[in-house]
Design a protein around this motif. Structure first.
Motif, mmCIF file in Angstrom:
data_model
loop_
_atom_site.group_PDB
_atom_site.id
_atom_site.type_symbol
_atom_site.label_atom_id
_atom_site.label_comp_id
_atom_site.label_asym_id
_atom_site.label_seq_id
_atom_site.Cartn_x
_atom_site.Cartn_y
_atom_site.Cartn_z
ATOM 1 N N GLY A 1 17.553 -11.702 -5.546
ATOM 2 C CA GLY A 1 17.444 -12.894 -6.374
ATOM 3 C C GLY A 1 16.525 -12.746 -7.567
ATOM 4 O O GLY A 1 16.368 -13.681 -8.340
ATOM 5 N N TYR A 2 15.899 -11.570 -7.726
ATOM 6 C CA TYR A 2 14.978 -11.328 -8.830
ATOM 7 C C TYR A 2 15.404 -10.082 -9.593
ATOM 8 O O TYR A 2 16.030 -9.185 -9.041
ATOM 9 N N GLU A 3 14.996 -10.013 -10.845
ATOM 10 C CA GLU A 3 15.249 -8.839 -11.660
ATOM 11 C C GLU A 3 14.309 -7.715 -11.240
ATOM 12 O O GLU A 3 13.121 -7.941 -11.020
ATOM 13 N N THR A 4 14.839 -6.502 -11.133
ATOM 14 C CA THR A 4 14.018 -5.339 -10.784
ATOM 15 C C THR A 4 13.070 -5.032 -11.931
ATOM 16 O O THR A 4 13.445 -5.080 -13.088
ATOM 17 N N ARG A 5 11.821 -4.725 -11.586
ATOM 18 C CA ARG A 5 10.795 -4.396 -12.589
ATOM 19 C C ARG A 5 10.249 -3.009 -12.309
ATOM 20 O O ARG A 5 10.225 -2.556 -11.161
ATOM 21 N N ILE A 6 9.774 -2.351 -13.368
ATOM 22 C CA ILE A 6 9.136 -1.050 -13.203
ATOM 23 C C ILE A 6 7.782 -1.071 -13.895
ATOM 24 O O ILE A 6 7.558 -1.827 -14.841
ATOM 25 N N ARG A 7 6.870 -0.240 -13.397
ATOM 26 C CA ARG A 7 5.521 -0.158 -13.959
ATOM 27 C C ARG A 7 4.991 1.239 -13.724
ATOM 28 O O ARG A 7 5.069 1.766 -12.618
ATOM 29 N N LYS A 8 4.468 1.871 -14.765
ATOM 30 C CA LYS A 8 3.842 3.194 -14.651
ATOM 31 C C LYS A 8 2.430 3.028 -14.112
ATOM 32 O O LYS A 8 1.693 2.148 -14.563
ATOM 33 N N VAL A 9 2.064 3.871 -13.162
ATOM 34 C CA VAL A 9 0.704 3.863 -12.619
ATOM 35 C C VAL A 9 0.222 5.309 -12.502
ATOM 36 O O VAL A 9 1.005 6.231 -12.386
ATOM 37 N N ARG A 10 -1.072 5.457 -12.543
ATOM 38 C CA ARG A 10 -1.699 6.763 -12.343
ATOM 39 C C ARG A 10 -2.737 6.574 -11.234
ATOM 40 O O ARG A 10 -3.698 5.833 -11.395
ATOM 41 N N PRO A 11 -2.530 7.234 -10.063
ATOM 42 C CA PRO A 11 -3.488 7.081 -8.970
ATOM 43 C C PRO A 11 -4.904 7.378 -9.416
ATOM 44 O O PRO A 11 -5.157 8.325 -10.160
ATOM 45 N N GLY A 12 -5.819 6.521 -9.013
ATOM 46 C CA GLY A 12 -7.224 6.697 -9.365
ATOM 47 C C GLY A 12 -7.670 5.864 -10.536
ATOM 48 O O GLY A 12 -8.856 5.682 -10.747
ATOM 49 N N GLU A 13 -6.729 5.335 -11.318
ATOM 50 C CA GLU A 13 -7.084 4.468 -12.444
ATOM 51 C C GLU A 13 -6.847 3.031 -12.039
ATOM 52 O O GLU A 13 -5.850 2.692 -11.435
ATOM 53 N N LYS A 14 -7.804 2.177 -12.381
ATOM 54 C CA LYS A 14 -7.709 0.778 -11.984
ATOM 55 C C LYS A 14 -7.005 -0.043 -13.065
ATOM 56 O O LYS A 14 -7.279 0.103 -14.242
ATOM 57 N N GLU A 15 -6.089 -0.904 -12.640
ATOM 58 C CA GLU A 15 -5.389 -1.839 -13.530
ATOM 59 C C GLU A 15 -5.577 -3.241 -12.997
ATOM 60 O O GLU A 15 -5.728 -3.434 -11.814
ATOM 61 N N THR A 16 -5.515 -4.198 -13.879
ATOM 62 C CA THR A 16 -5.545 -5.592 -13.427
ATOM 63 C C THR A 16 -4.372 -6.337 -13.985
ATOM 64 O O THR A 16 -3.743 -5.926 -14.916
ATOM 65 N N ARG B 1 0.863 -1.187 0.000
ATOM 66 C CA ARG B 1 0.000 0.000 0.000
ATOM 67 C C ARG B 1 0.895 1.231 0.000
ATOM 68 O O ARG B 1 1.837 1.305 0.778
ATOM 69 N N LEU B 2 0.594 2.167 -0.884
ATOM 70 C CA LEU B 2 1.333 3.428 -0.957
ATOM 71 C C LEU B 2 0.351 4.578 -1.086
ATOM 72 O O LEU B 2 -0.634 4.466 -1.813
ATOM 73 N N LYS B 3 0.626 5.685 -0.421
ATOM 74 C CA LYS B 3 -0.162 6.902 -0.626
ATOM 75 C C LYS B 3 0.614 7.786 -1.582
ATOM 76 O O LYS B 3 1.752 8.154 -1.318
ATOM 77 N N LEU B 4 -0.025 8.103 -2.721
ATOM 78 C CA LEU B 4 0.599 8.952 -3.735
ATOM 79 C C LEU B 4 -0.212 10.229 -3.905
ATOM 80 O O LEU B 4 -1.433 10.213 -3.763
ATOM 81 N N PRO B 5 0.452 11.325 -4.237
ATOM 82 C CA PRO B 5 -0.279 12.569 -4.494
ATOM 83 C C PRO B 5 -1.280 12.370 -5.631
ATOM 84 O O PRO B 5 -0.962 11.733 -6.641
ATOM 85 N N ASP B 6 -2.469 12.880 -5.453
ATOM 86 C CA ASP B 6 -3.512 12.777 -6.476
ATOM 87 C C ASP B 6 -3.480 14.043 -7.325
ATOM 88 O O ASP B 6 -4.372 14.868 -7.286
ATOM 89 N N ASP B 7 -2.404 14.167 -8.100
ATOM 90 C CA ASP B 7 -2.204 15.368 -8.900
ATOM 91 C C ASP B 7 -2.366 15.105 -10.395
ATOM 92 O O ASP B 7 -2.024 15.945 -11.219
ATOM 93 N N GLY B 8 -2.883 13.931 -10.757
ATOM 94 C CA GLY B 8 -3.104 13.598 -12.152
ATOM 95 C C GLY B 8 -1.869 13.084 -12.864
ATOM 96 O O GLY B 8 -1.928 12.711 -14.029
ATOM 97 N N GLU B 9 -0.735 13.080 -12.189
ATOM 98 C CA GLU B 9 0.514 12.618 -12.787
ATOM 99 C C GLU B 9 0.623 11.098 -12.712
ATOM 100 O O GLU B 9 0.087 10.465 -11.814
ATOM 101 N N ALA B 10 1.345 10.527 -13.664
ATOM 102 C CA ALA B 10 1.671 9.099 -13.620
ATOM 103 C C ALA B 10 2.968 8.947 -12.827
ATOM 104 O O ALA B 10 3.834 9.818 -12.861
ATOM 105 N N TYR B 11 3.085 7.852 -12.107
ATOM 106 C CA TYR B 11 4.278 7.569 -11.317
ATOM 107 C C TYR B 11 4.861 6.229 -11.744
ATOM 108 O O TYR B 11 4.154 5.350 -12.208
ATOM 109 N N THR B 12 6.158 6.091 -11.552
ATOM 110 C CA THR B 12 6.859 4.856 -11.890
ATOM 111 C C THR B 12 7.149 4.092 -10.612
ATOM 112 O O THR B 12 7.911 4.561 -9.767
ATOM 113 N N LEU B 13 6.516 2.919 -10.463
ATOM 114 C CA LEU B 13 6.811 2.058 -9.325
ATOM 115 C C LEU B 13 7.958 1.140 -9.710
ATOM 116 O O LEU B 13 7.959 0.545 -10.787
ATOM 117 N N GLN B 14 8.925 1.044 -8.823
ATOM 118 C CA GLN B 14 10.076 0.168 -9.032
ATOM 119 C C GLN B 14 10.018 -0.923 -7.968
ATOM 120 O O GLN B 14 9.956 -0.627 -6.782
#
Length: 100
Positions: free
Chosen positions: A85-100, A67-80
């Motif tokens: 033992g695992y490869e680092t992954r990144i994913r762009k998210v925009r608070p308020g939009e649902k992804e599955t 769980r993370l609290k992110l500013p709700d400023d309409g910007e997309a953020y990059t979660l790392q």
């Protein structure tokens, strides 16, 4: 051990607006998700950080949830997401939009 190094982390992010809280400075959204390995098993202890905001980060619980609290400023953020033992992954998210 070499087997684990070759596994790629799958990031199952469930991004939603489960909770919106207002602060005097800026509104925030709660971003939740789950980190799993290739076999869809939860990955506890993974580190989840926000690339654009280094001060914001957390670790996954025993079930791989975070769980993370992110500013709700309409910007997309990059979660790392990283784990020993695992490869680092990144994913762009925009608070308020649902992804599955």
């Amino acid at each position: 051990m070499a087997y684990m190094r070759n596994l790629f982390m799958n990031i199952c992010l469930i991004v939603g607006c489960l909770l919106a809280t207002a602060t005097p400075a800026m509104a925030q959204r709660l971003v939740t998700g789950m980190v799993t390995d290739d076999g869809k098993a939860p990955l506890p202890g993974a580190t989840v950080t926000v690339k654009e905001r280094p001060a914001i980060g957390t670790t996954t619980d025993q079930r791989g949830h975070f769980r993370l609290k992110l500013p709700d400023d309409g910007e997309a953020y990059t979660l790392q997401v990283s784990h020993v033992g695992y490869e680092t992954r990144i994913r762009k998210v925009r608070p308020g939009e649902k992804e599955t």
